[in-house]
Design a protein around this motif. Structure first.
Motif: not given
Ligand code: MIC
Ligand code: SF4
Length: 652
Positions: A543-566
């Motif tokens: 689900r792209e909403h897991a990026a799209l909705c945070p983007m709408y809320l002003g999320v500019k970066a995710v900092i993680a140990k690893t991030i899954e492909r999709i």
């Protein structure tokens, strides 16, 4: 040197880049698939990018949002139907079945490439199609004729030998594989099956295995196309689409795993991860409150006839509720013809419509602290709709045996109860019925189609190009294996998939119900929101909403140990920076509410720098981050996401 199946397909489809493992390549897409929960956004994006018609064989399924509490789902269905008519997309009407089961029956073709806005798209790998789950925006671009970009995967060969014992089935095979590969650490790989054991598995069984390959995090899973494939396609009336496909004997693989089918026992994935695998024997006897059979993993003719055979002449244990959702209308018609449906109904099962339903927490939520035994593919905490329930994933055999006894039961013990094993054979003819598809109109008739949009459908928000420096705060810090079900829960909120401002009010709700409120406050004050994640951040759904909705809320970066492909691709597609800790111990020190500054990030992206220096202002500490972006992804981020990038004409 010889080639593997995946190498043959990729090299046949590469249209951009050099087909070399680890490199980003653009491939031509033959088929695309969407379902309604991801489809509304996909088609809104397709429209927003100004495409005029689809260039793939595109199928739009309505199978996720069929509960229709309120007007939203029905309005979305109408939107999907009109948009399909306008642009030349095949529509699978609600009730026709779950996208992956129907795709396998009616459209999947060996040797073709399919991308789908759903993480279980690799189900079609059971027929020898290279099928990949992606975000909706990638599907929209491919429908418009663009290539799909991916990292050429490394390949794991899983060699199957032997033959499954009685009462053991394909679900047990993939659970066994999950116990070996686990749900993390497999990004960048694809799985290819081979060996004599393959011949013993029918297409729906192979599809169960490729379906849950998604849980390992691999890009795709594929079986050879052989006599079994030929037989299945012939019975589906699609013999002309069959081609043989196998790896060359001297093909090279990056890893080899050997599995002897004869040694596999009934397996179970325990709460709260599909990777938490045990043998059924180990937990046999656990009291069960609910059984749900179906989903795109285990709802084929063979699965349900097996269940019918076990339940025949018996009643579901009085201490549990039993629900069954057949995978497609074809499955219902076939089990009805063979009298399986009657046995299931007589056993007291509640028959659900052919849809995702319980699997996505859209219905049949278990009770407080309940133990639910299910045949679907994911058991993340809360996904079933009840936070404190415990979901165990099993085969249809184990689920049916458990339905009789009321306790988790190894189906091999059925013999002791007088239930003899019976091999369920695929019938000689299949019930093929295409009446619930709406096929495209002739091109000249499409112009006059008006697209319907209900009041719940809101335009897709767009991101801005990045600022020179990201100044922000850690709005949330989450643990390893945070799934998209945690980031953007589905269940009761599914109806807001086409209404981002509304849906965004539920971001991270299962972990921190105040996240949205804090994020919006920061956004108002010009402070960037930063998400800190552990390993395998964003695993699970596409689900792209897991990026799209945070983007709408002003999320500019995710900092993680690893991030899954999709999820990594979805973040880039919506202009969010996917950063990794260079030193994983920095994860331990960083805390929620810390102020972070990532200076000159825009320049760093322009220069293709991989190492980024950031400062934790609160802790007065420098942190080194990694930014792995392909040249193309750099341009996408600089444009503010794939939507503006494509609309500018760069990707057309
Ligand atoms: C899922 O199984 O989580 C879903 C619902 O099918 C998702 C897609 C979505 O969120 O709509 C998936 O697997 O990609
Ligand atoms: Fe539907 Fe569940 Fe399959 Fe996702 S995993 S497509 S929700 S049945």
């Amino acid at each position: 040197m010889g080639k593997s199946i995946i190498e043959k397909i990729i090299e046949n489809h590469t249209v951009d880049g050099i087909p070399k493992k680890g490199e980003e390549i653009g491939i031509h897409i033959d088929q695309t698939l969407t379902q309604d929960a991801t489809g509304t956004a996909t088609y809104l994006e397709f429209e927003a990018m100004g495409f005029k018609k689809v260039k793939t064989e595109a199928i739009s399924y309505i199978d996720h949002n069929t509960v229709q509490v309120g007007f939203e789902n029905a309005d979305d269905h109408r939107y999907l139907q009109t948009v399909a008519k306008k642009y030349g997309i095949i529509l699978s009407r609600p009730g026709n079945g779950i996208c992956h089961q129907v795709q396998l029956e009616q459209f999947a073709k060996p040797g073709n490439v399919l991308i789908g806005a759903d993480s279980h798209t690799p189900t079609a790998g059971g027929i020898g199609e290279m099928a990949i789950g992606v975000g909706g925006l990638d599907v929209a671009v491919a429908m418009g004729g663009g290539p799909f970009y991916l990292t050429y995967p490394k390949i794991i060969k899983i060699e199957l030998t032997g033959k499954l014992q009685h009462w053991v089935s394909a679900k047990d095979v993939i659970l066994k594989i999950l116990s070996v590969l686990t749900t993390k650490g497999n990004v960048g790989y694809a799985i290819e099956y081979s060996g004599d054991g393959v011949k013993t598995l029918t297409i729906p069984e192979r599809a169960t295995i490729t379906n849950m390959g998604a849980e390992t995090g691999v890009t795709t899973s594929i079986f050879p196309s052989d006599e079994q494939t030929h037989d299945f396609m012939k019975k589906q009336g699609r013999e002309k689409d069959w081609i043989p496909l196998e790896a060359d004997p001297d093909a090279h693989y990056d890893k080899i795993i050997k599995i002897n089918l004869s040694e596999i026992e009934p397996m179970v994935a325990c709460p709260d991860s599909p990777g938490n695998v045990k043998t059924v024997k180990e937990i046999a006897g656990l009291k069960v409150d609910q059984i749900a059979i179906g989903s795109c993993t285990n709802s084929s003719y063979k699965d349900l006839m097996t269940v019918a055979h076990i339940l025949k002449g018996r009643t579901a244990n009085e201490n549990l509720e039993l629900g069954i959702a057949p995978g497609s209308r074809q499955v219902i018609e076939m089990i009805e013809k063979e009298k399986g449906l009657a046995s299931i109904i007589k056993a007291g099962a509640r028959i659900f419509e052919s849809a995702c339903g319980f699997c996505i927490g859209n219905s049949f939520a278990p009770g407080t602290d309940a133990v639910s035994v299910r045949t679907n593919n994911r058991n993340f905490k809360g996904r079933c709709g009840t936070k404190n329930s415990k979901v165990y994933l099993v085969s249809p055999e184990t689920a049916a045996a458990t339905a009789i006894t009321g306790k988790i039961t190894d189906p091999r013990d059925l013999e002791k109860m007088g239930i003899k094993y019976e091999e369920i054979k695929m019938p000689e003819t299949f019930e093929i019925d295409n009446s619930m598809f709406i096929f495209p109109l002739p091109e000249e008739e499409r112009e006059k189609i008006e697209i319907f949009k209900g009041p719940n459908i809101k335009p897709i928000p767009k991101n801005e190009p990045p600022q020179e420096t990201v100044k922000g705060t850690v709005t949330i810090k989450v643990e390893d294996k945070t799934t998209t079900d945690h980031i953007m829960p589905a269940g009761p909120y599914l109806k807001y998939r086409s209404n981002v401002p509304e849906y965004a009010t539920h971001v991270f709700e299962p972990i921190d119900p105040h996240f949205t409120e804090h994020a919006l406050k920061n956004k108002e004050h010009g402070i960037a929101n930063i998400i800190v994640g552990g390993e395998s951040y964003g695993q699970g759904s596409s689900r792209e909403h897991a990026a799209l909705c945070p983007m709408y809320l002003g999320v500019k970066a995710v900092i993680a140990k690893t991030i899954e492909r999709i999820h990594q691709a979805n973040l880039v597609n919506f202009g969010i920076l996917p950063l990794l800790f260079d030193n994983p111990s920095d994860y331990d020190e960083i805390e929620q509410s810390d102020s972070i500054e990532i200076a000159n990030i825009k320049k760093a992206i322009e220069n293709g720098e991989k190492e980024i220096k950031a400062k934790n202002i609160t802790k007065d500490k420098e942190i080194t981050l990694k930014l792995y972006l392909s040249d193309r992804q750099q341009k996408i981020i600089l444009a503010g996401g794939l939507l503006p990038f494509t609309a500018q004409g760069d990707a057309k």
